[in-house]
Motif scaffolding. Structure first.
Motif, short mmCIF file in Angstrom:
data_model
loop_
_atom_site.label_atom_id
_atom_site.label_comp_id
_atom_site.label_asym_id
_atom_site.label_seq_id
_atom_site.Cartn_x
_atom_site.Cartn_y
_atom_site.Cartn_z
N TYR A 32 6.00 76.16 27.49
CA TYR A 32 6.96 77.01 28.20
C TYR A 32 6.26 77.94 29.20
CZ TYR A 32 10.12 75.31 24.65
OH TYR A 32 10.86 74.51 23.84
N LEU A 36 6.81 77.97 33.25
CA LEU A 36 7.10 79.21 33.97
C LEU A 36 6.11 79.42 35.11
CD1 LEU A 36 8.75 81.87 34.13
CD2 LEU A 36 7.01 82.85 32.65
N THR A 40 6.86 79.37 39.15
CA THR A 40 6.42 80.49 39.97
C THR A 40 5.57 80.00 41.15
OG1 THR A 40 6.42 81.91 38.03
CG2 THR A 40 5.19 82.70 39.94
#
Length: 61
Positions: A32, A36, A40
């Motif tokens: 996870y 992320l 980004t």
């Protein structure tokens, strides 16, 4: 100015690396975090690209 374009595409390279890491560690909670960071990096690519175009247009005027 050309170094900024190099760093734009470096964000895409990092996004691919983070995506690969997320797939490799899919069952772990680390996946996870990699997703992320990959998202980004993609966001930063488009943000830098848009910012670069604004600067170019400003310099032309």
């Amino acid at each position: 100015m050309k170094t900024f374009k190099f760093f734009q595409y470096a964000y895409l390279v990092f996004a691919v690396l983070f995506l690969y890491d997320a797939i490799a560690n899919w069952g772990d909670s680390k996946a996870y975090m990699s997703l992320l960071l990959g998202a980004t990096a993609v966001f930063m690519f488009f943000f830098k690209q848009r910012f670069s175009k604004k600067i170019e247009n400003k310099d032309r005027k």
